[in-house]
Motif scaffolding. Structure first.
Motif, PDB file in Angstrom:
ATOM      1  N   ARG A  58       0.814  -1.224   0.000  1.00  0.00           N
ATOM      2  CA  ARG A  58       0.000   0.000   0.000  1.00  0.00           C
ATOM      3  C   ARG A  58       0.845   1.271   0.000  1.00  0.00           C
ATOM      4  N   ALA A  59       2.033   1.196   0.620  1.00  0.00           N
ATOM      5  CA  ALA A  59       2.756   2.443   0.882  1.00  0.00           C
ATOM      6  C   ALA A  59       4.194   2.478   0.378  1.00  0.00           C
ATOM      7  N   ALA A  60       4.646   1.446  -0.323  1.00  0.00           N
ATOM      8  CA  ALA A  60       5.995   1.499  -0.892  1.00  0.00           C
ATOM      9  C   ALA A  60       6.062   2.567  -1.975  1.00  0.00           C
ATOM     10  N   ALA A  61       7.277   3.022  -2.275  1.00  0.00           N
ATOM     11  CA  ALA A  61       7.438   4.015  -3.338  1.00  0.00           C
ATOM     12  C   ALA A  61       7.003   3.446  -4.684  1.00  0.00           C
ATOM     13  N   SER A  62       7.190   2.135  -4.872  1.00  0.00           N
ATOM     14  CA  SER A  62       6.795   1.505  -6.133  1.00  0.00           C
ATOM     15  C   SER A  62       5.286   1.591  -6.361  1.00  0.00           C
ATOM     16  N   VAL A  63       4.515   1.604  -5.278  1.00  0.00           N
ATOM     17  CA  VAL A  63       3.049   1.723  -5.393  1.00  0.00           C
ATOM     18  C   VAL A  63       2.688   3.112  -5.930  1.00  0.00           C
ATOM     19  N   LYS A  64       3.379   4.122  -5.421  1.00  0.00           N
ATOM     20  CA  LYS A  64       3.156   5.491  -5.921  1.00  0.00           C
ATOM     21  C   LYS A  64       3.395   5.551  -7.425  1.00  0.00           C
ATOM     22  N   GLU A  65       4.494   4.920  -7.838  1.00  0.00           N
ATOM     23  CA  GLU A  65       4.866   4.931  -9.254  1.00  0.00           C
ATOM     24  C   GLU A  65       3.867   4.135 -10.096  1.00  0.00           C
ATOM     25  N   ASP A  66       3.583   2.911  -9.653  1.00  0.00           N
ATOM     26  CA  ASP A  66       2.708   2.019 -10.432  1.00  0.00           C
ATOM     27  C   ASP A  66       1.303   2.583 -10.597  1.00  0.00           C
ATOM     28  N   LYS A  67       0.810   3.242  -9.558  1.00  0.00           N
ATOM     29  CA  LYS A  67      -0.552   3.780  -9.598  1.00  0.00           C
ATOM     30  C   LYS A  67      -0.610   5.238 -10.071  1.00  0.00           C
ATOM     31  N   GLY A  68       0.560   5.817 -10.337  1.00  0.00           N
ATOM     32  CA  GLY A  68       0.595   7.199 -10.792  1.00  0.00           C
ATOM     33  C   GLY A  68       0.061   8.176  -9.756  1.00  0.00           C
ATOM     34  N   LEU A  69       0.353   7.910  -8.475  1.00  0.00           N
ATOM     35  CA  LEU A  69      -0.168   8.754  -7.400  1.00  0.00           C
ATOM     36  C   LEU A  69       0.668  10.021  -7.241  1.00  0.00           C
ATOM     37  N   SER A  70       0.020  11.119  -6.935  1.00  0.00           N
ATOM     38  CA  SER A  70       0.733  12.356  -6.587  1.00  0.00           C
ATOM     39  C   SER A  70       1.267  12.206  -5.162  1.00  0.00           C
ATOM     40  N   TRP A  71       2.147  13.116  -4.774  1.00  0.00           N
ATOM     41  CA  TRP A  71       2.642  13.096  -3.390  1.00  0.00           C
ATOM     42  C   TRP A  71       1.482  13.235  -2.409  1.00  0.00           C
ATOM     43  N   GLU A 113      -1.513  12.226  -2.793  1.00  0.00           N
ATOM     44  CA  GLU A 113      -2.313  10.985  -2.755  1.00  0.00           C
ATOM     45  C   GLU A 113      -1.563   9.852  -2.060  1.00  0.00           C
ATOM     46  N   TRP A 114      -0.257   9.835  -2.219  1.00  0.00           N
ATOM     47  CA  TRP A 114       0.546   8.729  -1.662  1.00  0.00           C
ATOM     48  C   TRP A 114       0.829   8.917  -0.174  1.00  0.00           C
ATOM     49  N   THR A 115       1.111  10.147   0.239  1.00  0.00           N
ATOM     50  CA  THR A 115       1.552  10.388   1.620  1.00  0.00           C
ATOM     51  C   THR A 115       0.547   9.927   2.683  1.00  0.00           C
ATOM     52  N   PRO A 116      -0.781  10.066   2.491  1.00  0.00           N
ATOM     53  CA  PRO A 116      -1.697   9.533   3.510  1.00  0.00           C
ATOM     54  C   PRO A 116      -1.546   8.023   3.722  1.00  0.00           C
ATOM     55  N   ARG A 117      -1.134   7.310   2.695  1.00  0.00           N
ATOM     56  CA  ARG A 117      -0.884   5.872   2.849  1.00  0.00           C
ATOM     57  C   ARG A 117       0.312   5.646   3.783  1.00  0.00           C
ATOM     58  N   VAL A 118       1.329   6.495   3.621  1.00  0.00           N
ATOM     59  CA  VAL A 118       2.507   6.396   4.484  1.00  0.00           C
ATOM     60  C   VAL A 118       2.143   6.802   5.909  1.00  0.00           C
ATOM     61  N   THR A 119       1.328   7.849   6.044  1.00  0.00           N
ATOM     62  CA  THR A 119       0.851   8.272   7.367  1.00  0.00           C
ATOM     63  C   THR A 119       0.165   7.121   8.079  1.00  0.00           C
ATOM     64  N   ARG A 120      -0.745   6.460   7.388  1.00  0.00           N
ATOM     65  CA  ARG A 120      -1.502   5.352   7.996  1.00  0.00           C
ATOM     66  C   ARG A 120      -0.555   4.236   8.444  1.00  0.00           C
ATOM     67  N   TYR A 121       0.418   3.934   7.607  1.00  0.00           N
ATOM     68  CA  TYR A 121       1.395   2.897   7.936  1.00  0.00           C
ATOM     69  C   TYR A 121       2.204   3.283   9.177  1.00  0.00           C
ATOM     70  N   ILE A 122       2.706   4.519   9.199  1.00  0.00           N
ATOM     71  CA  ILE A 122       3.520   4.957  10.340  1.00  0.00           C
ATOM     72  C   ILE A 122       2.685   5.001  11.617  1.00  0.00           C
ATOM     73  N   ASN A 123       1.420   5.394  11.512  1.00  0.00           N
ATOM     74  CA  ASN A 123       0.544   5.399  12.694  1.00  0.00           C
ATOM     75  C   ASN A 123       0.464   4.012  13.328  1.00  0.00           C
TER      76      ASN A 123
END
Length: 253
Positions: A170-183, A185-195
């Protein structure tokens, strides 16, 4: 006079990178060499690439090698983003034979642990006590945990279950790339993971590494977490530097 130069090779899901390291400065000594990871990334195929890189630099000393695997006593026990043939492979022996070295001149370790050693020795973690976590965001998510500067090896916090999913899916950098997510869009996934991670181990500092650390200013300010998060100082070279340092000093996590 201490050891001033070393050699590290960082094996990832997409590329194998290696180079000479200045062990006093904690930086690469010249340009690194990168070769795409062979597909399939079997032990033999990857070992050939590692040998090619080491020979290119005409390096004849100890070599540190990182793998995206749990590594104990030189044996890979898992395989994340590389061929499953690595599981139970005696990587230390394999690289010793391919590089024509004695096994004691080869140190094989988890890639995030190597990056963490580099950051704690030369980068964002210097002098930091308490619980420090390095997270590498790349093809997957790697983790390295330090307690008062001492490594707790082979943590696999990239595979935490977050909302029913493996975190790195859900939150790897490759997911951002593969799904074409903006920063944004991607950062909330990282937030959830870190939480989720914060609720488990309550870190004092998180160091964000991997390729996306080069663009830390674009996403670290968007995180909504309680722990201080800083960018890795050595960026994507941390694995090479940490592996070289470990091999030069005979450190085996």
């Amino acid at each position: 006079m201490g050891i001033t130069r070393g050699f590290g090779v960082d094996i990832g899901g997409s590329g194998v990178k290696g180079g000479l390291v200045d062990l006093e400065a904690g930086t690469l000594d010249g340009e690194r060499m990168r070769i795409p990871t062979p597909q399939p990334s079997t032990p033999d195929a990857v070992a050939d690439v590692v040998a090619e890189i080491v020979e290119k630099f005409q390096w004849d000393g100890p070599v540190g090698v990182t793998l995206p695997c749990v590594v104990k006593h030189g044996v890979a026990l898992s395989a994340a983003n590389v061929d499953k043939g690595w599981i139970n492979c005696d990587a230390q022996q394999l690289f010793a034979e391919r590089l024509k070295r004695k096994p004691e001149d080869i140190v094989v370790m988890n890639d995030a642990d190597a990056a963490g050693i580099a950051e704690m020795s030369f980068g964002a973690g210097v002098g930091k006590n308490g619980t420090v976590v390095l997270l590498t965001f790349g093809t997957g998510i790697g983790s390295a945990v330090f307690l008062d500067g001492k490594l707790v090896p082979n943590t696999e916090f990239g595979h935490l279950q977050v909302d029913g999913h493996d975190a790195e899916k859900r939150a790897a950098a490759s997911v951002k790339e593969d799904k074409g997510l903006s920063w944004e869009e991607w950062t909330p996934r990282v937030t959830r993971y870190i939480n989720v991670l914060e609720d488990l181990i309550w870190p004092d500092l998180i160091i964000a590494g991997g390729g996306v650390s080069k663009k830390a200013h674009k996403w670290l300010p968007l995180l909504e977490v309680r722990t201080e998060v800083v960018a890795a100082a050595l960026k994507n070279d941390a694995g090479i530097v940490g592996a070289a340092w470990a091999a030069a000093h005979g450190v085996r996590p």
